[in-house]
Design an enzyme around this catalytic site. Structure first.
Site, PDB file in Angstrom:
ATOM      1  N   ASP A 174       0.844  -1.191   0.000  1.00 32.72           N
ATOM      2  CA  ASP A 174       0.000   0.000   0.000  1.00 32.72           C
ATOM      3  C   ASP A 174       0.880   1.241   0.000  1.00 32.72           C
ATOM      4  O   ASP A 174       1.970   1.254   0.564  1.00 32.72           O
ATOM      5  CB  ASP A 174      -0.934   0.017   1.220  1.00 32.72           C
ATOM      6  CG  ASP A 174      -0.202   0.124   2.535  1.00 32.72           C
ATOM      7  OD1 ASP A 174      -0.269   1.173   3.173  1.00 32.72           O
ATOM      8  OD2 ASP A 174       0.464  -0.860   2.933  1.00 32.72           O
ATOM      9  N   SER A 175       0.400   2.279  -0.699  1.00 27.24           N
ATOM     10  CA  SER A 175       1.075   3.568  -0.784  1.00 27.24           C
ATOM     11  C   SER A 175       2.496   3.382  -1.312  1.00 27.24           C
ATOM     12  O   SER A 175       2.686   2.818  -2.387  1.00 27.24           O
ATOM     13  CB  SER A 175       1.051   4.260   0.585  1.00 27.24           C
ATOM     14  OG  SER A 175       1.423   5.615   0.471  1.00 27.24           O
ATOM     15  N   ALA A 176       3.530   3.824  -0.556  1.00 32.88           N
ATOM     16  CA  ALA A 176       4.903   3.615  -1.021  1.00 32.88           C
ATOM     17  C   ALA A 176       5.208   2.137  -1.189  1.00 32.88           C
ATOM     18  O   ALA A 176       5.994   1.743  -2.058  1.00 32.88           O
ATOM     19  CB  ALA A 176       5.882   4.258  -0.048  1.00 32.88           C
TER      20      ALA A 176
END
Length: 341
Positions: A174-176
């Site tokens: 998730d995200s980075a």
């Protein structure tokens, strides 16, 4: 799970340490001083692997590479039979976060239970001490380690190896962490002999939750979407994360940040497996995530896009929206369906 909020008192306590001028800061998360000193306030507690969150999941920590301090927390559902495996990368703008953070421990233990899978959650090196591509290197090394365990795993790893379906391996994050999963995937499929990189594992798919990408040109959601006070990601924080994590002198059109920029690998030439992308309706990255999905589709890739209504960035770990719990359950169902196709 209770919502996680930032405590400004932590900042006041830590600011008593003098290391010269502060050159970059994301309040409550990271502070970088002129002399190179870095502070990361402990806003989210780290928990040991034996903290129980669900009854039908076993979790243990393993060392992957002691020289780079690369380690993983492995979650195994106690459901019968062999299970798909997710190599998972946590978020945090490449600069903060840990596989031991309580919010990730709870989210991934529950995901292992609800999606009936094994999750190897990677604790990779952080920027700015270790700028990109260090996290990508750690991701490839982690995948290679899983491959080595499949080929010749020692007895102490049989508790999870004996449960793993090596013909059903996924990269996720998730995200980075989603950015890392994508870039590790592109490395694997772009190698001179991609099959030798993965055998005996069968790399079946990529799961990208609110992938953290950027670019010099702003999207409409980046320019116009107002974020609430409890938002996990603002545009200014996003810019700071990129400034701290990209190679020195790079801008946001570097291919690590913008996979659609000039100089990035041509999507059509990448032999990517199916991709699932989770987009949050209230996320500043919403439009950039949508553009990425459209580009993958135009390049002939199989893409499953899911939009989670009424929630923003990182809702699945921070539980900072009214609908977070409902959407987390939906996300677990979507992931379970994707990995069992």
């Amino acid at each position: 799970m209770a919502a996680i909020s930032f405590d400004p008192r932590i900042n006041r306590q830590m600011s008593k340490n003098s290391h010269g001028a502060i050159i970059e800061e994301i309040e409550g998360l990271i502070r970088v001083y002129k002399d190179g000193h870095i502070e990361r306030p402990p806003i989210i507690p780290s928990v040991p692997c034996n903290v129980a969150t669900v009854n039908d999941v076993t979790a243990k920590d393993v060392v992957i590479d002691k020289f780079t301090s690369l380690w993983a927390r492995i979650y195994v559902s106690n459901r019968s039979g062999t299970l798909p495996l997710l190599v998972y990368f946590h978020g945090g703008g490449f600069c903060v976060g840990s596989a031991a953070w309580s919010c990730y421990h709870e989210f991934l233990a529950n995901l292992a239970s609800k999606a009936s899978c094994i999750i190897v959650s990677i604790n990779y090196r952080l920027a700015p001490e270790n700028r990109l591509p260090a996290a990508y290197d750690d991701g490839v090394n982690a995948f290679t380690w899983v491959k080595q365990q499949a080929l010749n795993g020692p007895p102490e790893h049989q508790w999870w190896l004996s449960r793993c379906n090596f013909s059903s391996i996924f990269l996720a994050g998730d995200s980075a962490g989603a950015n890392i999963a994508y870039n590790v995937a592109t490395r694997l499929v772009s190698s001179y002999n991609p099959e030798s990189m993965t055998k005996p594992l069968c790399f079946k798919g990529i799961i990208l939750i609110q992938p953290f990408f950027g670019g010099e040109a702003r999207t409409l959601s980046e320019k116009n979407m107002t974020q609430p006070a409890n938002s996990a990601l603002t545009l200014s924080a996003s810019d700071t994360y990129w400034w701290l994590s990209l190679p020195p002198g790079s801008n946001r059109d570097h291919p690590y940040c913008n996979p659609l920029a000039n100089g990035a690998s041509k999507l059509r030439d990448l032999r990517l497996p199916p991709v699932m992308v989770g987009i949050s309706e209230l996320d500043v990255l919403k439009d950039r995530n949508s553009e990425f999905c459209s580009a993958l589709t135009r390049a002939g890739k199989r893409v499953e896009t899911v939009t989670y209504k009424g929630v923003g960035h990182a809702f699945q770990i921070l539980h900072n929206y009214h609908l977070s719990h409902t959407r987390v359950q939906e996300m677990a169902s979507h992931i379970r369906a994707f990995i069992n196709q």
